[in-house]
Design an enzyme around this catalytic site. Structure first.
Site, mmCIF file in Angstrom:
data_model
loop_
_atom_site.group_PDB
_atom_site.id
_atom_site.type_symbol
_atom_site.label_atom_id
_atom_site.label_comp_id
_atom_site.label_asym_id
_atom_site.label_seq_id
_atom_site.Cartn_x
_atom_site.Cartn_y
_atom_site.Cartn_z
ATOM 1 N N GLU A 295 0.913 -1.151 0.000
ATOM 2 C CA GLU A 295 0.000 0.000 0.000
ATOM 3 C C GLU A 295 0.945 1.191 0.000
ATOM 4 O O GLU A 295 1.298 1.720 1.041
ATOM 5 C CB GLU A 295 -0.857 0.002 1.273
ATOM 6 C CG GLU A 295 -1.854 -1.125 1.347
ATOM 7 C CD GLU A 295 -3.189 -0.732 0.741
ATOM 8 O OE1 GLU A 295 -3.358 0.421 0.296
ATOM 9 O OE2 GLU A 295 -4.067 -1.600 0.709
ATOM 10 N N CYS A 330 -2.703 9.150 2.311
ATOM 11 C CA CYS A 330 -2.259 8.591 1.050
ATOM 12 C C CYS A 330 -3.276 8.902 -0.042
ATOM 13 O O CYS A 330 -2.950 8.953 -1.214
ATOM 14 C CB CYS A 330 -2.105 7.089 1.197
ATOM 15 S SG CYS A 330 -3.546 6.356 1.962
HETATM 16 N N1 LIG Z 1 -1.391 3.211 0.066
HETATM 17 C C1 LIG Z 1 -1.851 3.397 1.290
HETATM 18 O O1 LIG Z 1 -2.858 2.831 1.702
HETATM 19 C C2 LIG Z 1 -1.127 4.338 2.206
HETATM 20 C C3 LIG Z 1 -1.689 4.661 3.446
HETATM 21 C C4 LIG Z 1 -1.022 5.552 4.278
HETATM 22 C C5 LIG Z 1 0.192 6.106 3.880
HETATM 23 N N2 LIG Z 1 0.715 5.783 2.682
HETATM 24 C C6 LIG Z 1 1.965 6.390 2.233
HETATM 25 O O2 LIG Z 1 2.881 6.495 3.315
HETATM 26 C C7 LIG Z 1 3.758 7.592 3.101
HETATM 27 C C8 LIG Z 1 3.837 8.437 4.356
HETATM 28 O O3 LIG Z 1 4.428 7.783 5.401
HETATM 29 P P1 LIG Z 1 6.001 7.847 5.707
HETATM 30 O O4 LIG Z 1 6.646 8.837 4.829
HETATM 31 O O5 LIG Z 1 6.170 7.991 7.154
HETATM 32 O O6 LIG Z 1 6.406 6.377 5.214
HETATM 33 P P2 LIG Z 1 7.768 5.575 5.426
HETATM 34 O O7 LIG Z 1 7.892 4.657 4.273
HETATM 35 O O8 LIG Z 1 8.904 6.479 5.712
HETATM 36 O O9 LIG Z 1 7.498 4.734 6.761
HETATM 37 C C9 LIG Z 1 6.482 3.760 6.835
HETATM 38 C C10 LIG Z 1 6.870 2.697 7.834
HETATM 39 O O10 LIG Z 1 7.962 1.948 7.310
HETATM 40 C C11 LIG Z 1 8.975 1.828 8.298
HETATM 41 N N3 LIG Z 1 10.251 1.593 7.613
HETATM 42 C C12 LIG Z 1 11.083 2.506 7.069
HETATM 43 N N4 LIG Z 1 12.144 1.884 6.511
HETATM 44 C C13 LIG Z 1 11.969 0.555 6.693
HETATM 45 C C14 LIG Z 1 12.713 -0.604 6.327
HETATM 46 N N5 LIG Z 1 13.866 -0.533 5.670
HETATM 47 N N6 LIG Z 1 12.236 -1.809 6.696
HETATM 48 C C15 LIG Z 1 11.087 -1.936 7.374
HETATM 49 N N7 LIG Z 1 10.327 -0.866 7.742
HETATM 50 C C16 LIG Z 1 10.762 0.366 7.401
HETATM 51 C C17 LIG Z 1 8.864 3.123 9.055
HETATM 52 O O11 LIG Z 1 9.509 3.040 10.297
HETATM 53 C C18 LIG Z 1 7.358 3.253 9.174
HETATM 54 O O12 LIG Z 1 6.843 2.441 10.210
HETATM 55 C C19 LIG Z 1 3.182 8.336 1.931
HETATM 56 O O13 LIG Z 1 3.918 8.048 0.776
HETATM 57 C C20 LIG Z 1 1.771 7.802 1.800
HETATM 58 O O14 LIG Z 1 1.195 7.888 0.525
HETATM 59 C C21 LIG Z 1 0.100 4.897 1.842
#
Ligand SMILES: NC(=O)c1ccc[n+]([C@@H]2O[C@H](COP(=O)([O-])OP(=O)(O)OC[C@H]3O[C@@H](n4cnc5c(N)ncnc54)[C@H](O)[C@@H]3O)[C@@H](O)[C@H]2O)c1
Length: 549
Positions: A295, A330
């Site tokens: 997602e 998102c």
């Molecule tokens: N498609 C959807 O349903 C949906 C829903 C909500 C948010 N989003 C997206 O999320 C983004 C916003 O959130 P963000 O910037 O905080 O996201 P992010 O990718 O920086 O972080 C998301 C999660 O991933 C973890 N993470 C980071 N690196 C990792 C790794 N190497 N291994 C495992 N876990 C890791 C983070 O700690 C966090 O818990 C936006 O791009 C948004 O569109 C998508």
């Protein structure tokens, strides 16, 4: 309690109105270990990890700051690489056939249905509703209504999966065979040790629903939520335990991304549902050899078609989609294509949007701190979009005045930059204009009659296909756009939106074999189980053995 709460918030120069509304004087529930009314630098709350049914601290803690004033109000485990072995062992030890499946421990389907029913009833209690809304507001400041939407969604979803509906997720499909004694049945089987990773923006809904969905299908799940907001999921787990969820069904860890990456690799996660940015999604897809459902990022568009109707409503919805929770969804509307009929002086959709955006305020939390785009970075990106030939600032574009949002976060006005559709034909301009700025920012694109093909070409060049809105009541126009686009969750009609999918809707991206989904029976089955065919062939055998072939 109300006066204590208000006094405490006031003493810290807090934004009062929306939080005061939330401080109803209701005590935190008995299972809770934090109280949103007292989270403060003077009395920071503490989060805990959960592994194999036991709550524990890590050697070090991570400070979490109050997004409204920068004070450390929460300390959570900062689990280090040398502390993850128990999580790895647990994940790796889950049988490939899961904790339950249609042949093993089917009582668990029934038990989980009962847990959902009891959890929904718990969440209907006014003090529980209020507790979760206030806790979400403290860590991800959004309006009372926006935070309340998460509670309502999770509660309704739990109701949906009460009773027999968990069992029905594992419904099998059968077909008669070629001869007596033969039949074929397709079953839904779990993967075993799986994980859920979620970002900051929906501290309850995404992590809560996905983790339970994984367990419904027979998996054991390890959940990692962005630690800025993970305290909400911790409390949700404590609530679930209080209504009967076995404590070892879901492990829960506070750590940074690289540490969890290691857990997944060494624990050999059989499936990971990742919700978050494109960068991490793509990294995990490679690291985990494709054993993911994503997602990922959302750059979401809405098209205002040639037929103009319900202008006030359309403007209200567009403002809501672009700037609710300061665009940190998102599904937020990132690009609004405006047919020339919508920009004529008597309609003036841009002026209407500017007026609505101008009414948003940090005080009411109808505009919010931006948790991943500091002000400077936000304004720098806006300037890059403004440098596109033909671009102009439609409204916003400034840092908020008189705020106490800490510098690592953003505090900006709801902003829109307007460009002509021709600008998107230039690849570098297209690239800049379609960056997902996870904050209160959108690009308004003017197009004229006869330029619909340019609009369709632009939406198909976008890398993400999560949500979209087609504002038109002309079936031919709607069909033209639907026929030539692929967005996962698409609303069509006068009331089309991009945000706020209720739990009866599939929500997820499309056009990508890795695409995951959330909410519905189909989403749960797709993400958390795989098909297995069992061909029963018990005889009787034929009286004459057939000739060799
Ligand atoms: N498609 C959807 O349903 C949906 C829903 C909500 C948010 N989003 C997206 O999320 C983004 C916003 O959130 P963000 O910037 O905080 O996201 P992010 O990718 O920086 O972080 C998301 C999660 O991933 C973890 N993470 C980071 N690196 C990792 C790794 N190497 N291994 C495992 N876990 C890791 C983070 O700690 C966090 O818990 C936006 O791009 C948004 O569109 C998508």
């Amino acid at each position: 309690m109300q006066s204590h709460c208000v006094a405490m918030l006031a003493s810290r120069g807090h934004v009062l109105r929306p939080l005061r509304r939330a401080c109803h004087g209701l005590a935190a529930p008995a299972w809770a270990t934090v109280d949103p009314a007292t989270l403060s630098a003077a009395a920071p709350a503490e989060g805990m990890n959960l592994c194999g049914g036991s709550w524990a601290k890590a050697k070090r803690t991570q400070d979490i700051v109050d997004p409204l004033n920068g004070e450390v109000f929460l300390k959570v485990p900062n689990t280090a690489m040398d502390e993850i072995e128990p999580y790895i062992q647990r994940m790796a030890a889950v049988p490939r056939s899961g904790l339950h499946n249609p042949f093993k421990n089917p009582e668990r389907y029934v038990m989980l249905g009962e847990v959902c029913g009891a959890a929904a009833r718990e969440m209907f209690k006014p003090e529980v509703t209020d507790f979760f809304i206030r806790l979400i507001q403290r860590v991800a400041p959004k309006s009372y209504a926006q935070a309340g939407g998460e509670i309502k969604a999770v509660r309704t979803w739990l109701q949906d999966f009460s009773g027999n509906n968990v069992r029905m997720l594992a419904e099998s499909q059968g077909l008669p065979g070629d001869h007596v004694g033969q039949s074929t049945v397709g079953y839904r089987m779990p993967f075993g040790g799986v994980s859920v990773i979620t970002p900051f923006n929906f501290p309850l809904e995404i992590c809560g629903i996905q983790s339970l969905s994984a367990v419904f299908m027979g998996n054991q799940c390890t959940t990692k939520v962005d630690w800025k907001v993970a305290i909400v999921m911790e409390q949700f787990l404590r609530m679930l335990h209080s209504v009967g969820l076995p404590k070892s069904d879901i492990d829960f860890i506070y750590c940074d991304g690289p540490v969890f990456n290691e857990v997944l690799l060494r624990g050999d996660a059989k499936m990971t549902l990742f919700t978050g940015s494109q960068r991490v999604a793509d990294k995990l897809a490679v690291d985990l050899k494709g054993k993911v459902k994503l997602e990922d990022a959302g750059f979401d568009w809405k098209i205002l078609g040639p037929d103009v109707m319900d202008v006030d409503y359309v403007a209200w919805q567009a403002d809501h989609d672009a700037y609710g929770f300061a665009g940190q969804k998102c599904s937020a509307q990132s690009m609004l294509f405006m047919h020339e009929n919508w920009t004529k002086p008597d309609v003036d959709i841009v002026g209407r949007l500017a007026r609505l955006a101008g009414q948003r305020s940090l005080k009411e939390l109808t505009n919010c701190p931006v948790l991943t785009w500091p002000t400077e970075k936000f304004l720098a990106h806006m300037d890059r979009v403004l440098a596109i030939p033909g671009a102009s600032l439609a409204f916003g574009g400034k840092e908020l005045a008189d705020h106490t949002v800490p510098p690592q976060y953003g505090a900006v006005e709801p902003t829109a930059v307007r460009i002509p559709i021709e600008a998107l034909e230039d690849p570098p301009s297209f690239e800049v204009a379609t960056v997902e700025l996870f904050g209160p920012f959108q690009v308004l694109v003017d197009y004229k009659e006869g330029q619909q093909s340019k609009v369709i070409e632009a939406i198909n060049r976008m890398p993400n296909h999560l949500t979209a809105g087609i504002v038109s009541n002309n079936p031919r126009f709607i069909n033209e756009v639907l026929a030539n686009s692929i967005t996962g969750t698409t609303y069509a009609g006068a009331r089309a939106r991009t945000t706020g999918a209720p739990v009866q809707h599939w929500f997820g991206p499309s056009g990508d074999v890795r695409a995951g989904g959330i909410h519905t029976k189909h989403a749960i089955q797709l993400c958390w189980s795989s098909h297995r065919e069992v061909i029963y062939d018990v005889g009787p055998v034929p009286a004459e053995i057939p000739a060799q072939s």
